[in-house]
Design an enzyme around this catalytic site. Sequence first.
Site, PDB file in Angstrom:
ATOM      1  N   ASP A 100     -48.807 -63.375  18.628  1.00 56.19           N
ATOM      2  CA  ASP A 100     -47.912 -62.385  18.036  1.00 56.19           C
ATOM      3  C   ASP A 100     -46.474 -62.876  18.202  1.00 56.19           C
ATOM      4  O   ASP A 100     -46.114 -63.392  19.264  1.00 56.19           O
ATOM      5  CB  ASP A 100     -48.097 -61.049  18.763  1.00 56.19           C
ATOM      6  CG  ASP A 100     -48.163 -59.881  17.804  1.00 56.19           C
ATOM      7  OD1 ASP A 100     -47.165 -59.666  17.085  1.00 56.19           O
ATOM      8  OD2 ASP A 100     -49.184 -59.201  17.771  1.00 56.19           O
ATOM      9  N   ASP A 197     -44.477 -59.622  13.852  1.00 59.61           N
ATOM     10  CA  ASP A 197     -44.298 -58.179  14.004  1.00 59.61           C
ATOM     11  C   ASP A 197     -43.073 -57.687  13.237  1.00 59.61           C
ATOM     12  O   ASP A 197     -41.994 -58.286  13.348  1.00 59.61           O
ATOM     13  CB  ASP A 197     -44.097 -57.905  15.502  1.00 59.61           C
ATOM     14  CG  ASP A 197     -44.111 -56.432  15.844  1.00 59.61           C
ATOM     15  OD1 ASP A 197     -45.147 -55.804  15.627  1.00 59.61           O
ATOM     16  OD2 ASP A 197     -43.069 -55.923  16.327  1.00 59.61           O
ATOM     17  N   GLU A 238     -45.859 -58.779   9.072  1.00 59.83           N
ATOM     18  CA  GLU A 238     -45.852 -57.344   8.848  1.00 59.83           C
ATOM     19  C   GLU A 238     -44.529 -57.107   8.151  1.00 59.83           C
ATOM     20  O   GLU A 238     -43.469 -57.299   8.758  1.00 59.83           O
ATOM     21  CB  GLU A 238     -45.887 -56.657  10.213  1.00 59.83           C
ATOM     22  CG  GLU A 238     -46.629 -55.378  10.227  1.00 59.83           C
ATOM     23  CD  GLU A 238     -46.422 -54.630  11.525  1.00 59.83           C
ATOM     24  OE1 GLU A 238     -47.069 -53.623  11.694  1.00 59.83           O
ATOM     25  OE2 GLU A 238     -45.581 -55.039  12.351  1.00 59.83           O
ATOM     26  N   HIS A 309     -54.694 -52.377  15.566  1.00 58.21           N
ATOM     27  CA  HIS A 309     -54.378 -51.591  16.760  1.00 58.21           C
ATOM     28  C   HIS A 309     -53.371 -50.482  16.479  1.00 58.21           C
ATOM     29  O   HIS A 309     -52.988 -49.765  17.397  1.00 58.21           O
ATOM     30  CB  HIS A 309     -53.812 -52.533  17.826  1.00 58.21           C
ATOM     31  CG  HIS A 309     -52.505 -53.140  17.393  1.00 58.21           C
ATOM     32  ND1 HIS A 309     -52.410 -54.000  16.317  1.00 58.21           N
ATOM     33  CD2 HIS A 309     -51.247 -52.980  17.856  1.00 58.21           C
ATOM     34  CE1 HIS A 309     -51.151 -54.343  16.153  1.00 58.21           C
ATOM     35  NE2 HIS A 309     -50.420 -53.740  17.071  1.00 58.21           N
ATOM     36  N   ASP A 310     -52.908 -50.371  15.256  1.00 57.06           N
ATOM     37  CA  ASP A 310     -51.901 -49.358  14.919  1.00 57.06           C
ATOM     38  C   ASP A 310     -52.479 -48.196  14.128  1.00 57.06           C
ATOM     39  O   ASP A 310     -51.724 -47.362  13.622  1.00 57.06           O
ATOM     40  CB  ASP A 310     -50.781 -49.993  14.086  1.00 57.06           C
ATOM     41  CG  ASP A 310     -49.862 -50.831  14.947  1.00 57.06           C
ATOM     42  OD1 ASP A 310     -49.793 -50.586  16.171  1.00 57.06           O
ATOM     43  OD2 ASP A 310     -49.222 -51.752  14.403  1.00 57.06           O
TER      44      ASP A 310
HETATM   45  C1  NOJ Z   1     -45.888 -53.142  15.002  1.00 58.81           C
HETATM   46  C2  NOJ Z   1     -46.929 -53.312  16.063  1.00 58.81           C
HETATM   47  O1  NOJ Z   1     -48.158 -53.614  15.467  1.00 58.81           O
HETATM   48  C3  NOJ Z   1     -46.940 -52.049  16.850  1.00 58.81           C
HETATM   49  O2  NOJ Z   1     -48.040 -51.954  17.722  1.00 58.81           O
HETATM   50  C4  NOJ Z   1     -45.635 -51.929  17.586  1.00 58.81           C
HETATM   51  O3  NOJ Z   1     -45.564 -50.685  18.241  1.00 58.81           O
HETATM   52  C5  NOJ Z   1     -44.443 -52.039  16.617  1.00 58.81           C
HETATM   53  N1  NOJ Z   1     -44.596 -53.054  15.649  1.00 58.81           N
HETATM   54  C6  NOJ Z   1     -43.178 -52.337  17.377  1.00 58.81           C
HETATM   55  O4  NOJ Z   1     -43.200 -53.651  17.857  1.00 58.81           O
END
Ligand code: NOJ
Length: 532
Positions: A100, A197, A238, A309-310
């Site tokens: 990551d 990220d 992302e 995971h989000d």
């Molecule tokens: C995206 C990540 O996938 C998430 O888990 C995180 O809380 C936020 N970005 C902030 O880094």
Amino acid sequence: MKKEFSDCYDLVVYQIYPRSFKDSNGDGIGDINGILSKLDYLKDLGVNAIWLCPIFKSPQCDNGYDISDYRDIDPIYGTMADFDRLLTVAHEKGIKVIMDFVANHTSSEHEWFRRARSSKSDPYHDYYYWADKPLNDWRSEFGGSAWEYNEPTGEYYLHCFAVGQPDVNWNNPKVREEFKSIVDFWVKKGVDGFRCDVLDHISKDFEKGLRRNGPHLHEYIREVFGRDHLLNLYTVGEAETTEESILATCGQDRRELKSVFQFSHLMVGRKGRYTPVPCRMDEVKDILEGWERFTEERDLLYVLLTDNHDRPWFLSRTGNDRELRYECATCVATMVYLLRGVPFIYEGQEIGCANSHFDDLTAFNDVECLGYYEENKDKESEEKLLAEINFGSRDNSRRPFAWDGSPNHGFTTAAAPWLPYASRSDEINLEADLASEKSIWRYYRDLLALRRERVAFRQGSCRQLQPSKKDCYVYLREYEGERFLVVCNFEREQRFTGLPEGRLLLSNLKRRAGANGVYAPYECAVYDLTNR
Ligand code: NOJ
């Protein structure tokens, strides 16, 4: 397509949430040696790359997305020697390792920020965004104002996420040099790629009110990832997913990223994060088909995913995580992973994990849902908030992996894991899945083998058939004389006619005589139409 892009079609990425995968030292938290012990499990499943959510040194206010040292491993996960071993063994087994890359913010405990906040004249001050008073009314993603007061300098700093995650000022060339050298550090070790990220946040425009997608975004991405020695890395960002910005970020001549995630189909079935709305699979299909067309016509890499995971589990959002759990999990996997793109499988999907239900907020850890609770507790009833959090919390997919049906589910030897096991872990665990005739795991293995063995599923064209029929996704994959038909039926039983017939390669209900005929809810099948 350039080779470094077309090679990516061979990847099958398994996303690991390290805290929750496998604990090797009995402290209740998953770790690197736990991952190491499960590499054969992953190989048997058929994946050839793992993406590790952040394992760097961190105070863990957002479970590692708040990094205090980018060049060290957090002791809860092990040591750098453990990581080096993981990398070596993974490579020996033909598994690539993707890390990551968290570049929009650091932890407030990072040395840069400690120095930056100490005085306006510190050389690190300009590594972050400061203002005498909040420049705007931006809210943090996790609740509250995005501006936090800093006593020593009498200023406010920006944090688009938690207070402990100050946004880094990428307009400062020194910051860009720092991140380039961090990337090089890991590349030198041998890592194979980066998942970036919230990358679109690294350029902002305060005047225009843009907290992401600012005017320098592409220039900065290129400055880091466009360097010659990095062109073979697999990168996935992302970032904003309008057609325009995907083209701008992932075009093969751009020297930016190989791919970005598209999440729009994952918003079907919910409004915002916490409110369920009916989930229509046809809508999911239409979105996937739209992206498939768009990316195929422009030769762009598409990312195939339903979970991470989000998000709470996609399977639960469809409403089919009980009676039709096997059927729906396998049908959705078939529909998504035989498309054209890079499959990402999130840990637990391969055993059909589902959302949990807890009556108590103490069963939750996620900074986002706890922030939501804090912001709303005076306005809404406890009952409503708990129902929303059970539905929408990111903790749903972050609970420890249940390897078996024992009290600690083979995850840890500690009395309790860092986060309670999913409430259905006695029923949904790997051991139970493998003991069942309807094993989701075995179906995933067979599906991934099919993808691996037939180049058409990786490199071939993709064409939807019967677009007028509702409630299904039927498509053809073709490549240099090879032709395959994928039939995925959705919610209701229906009869298919006029489909080309071929040799059955895979089906979840194992009862099909041919491609045409009646399909049960969530029945799916794959046929070889190649003339031999
Ligand atoms: C995206 C990540 O996938 C998430 O888990 C995180 O809380 C936020 N970005 C902030 O880094």
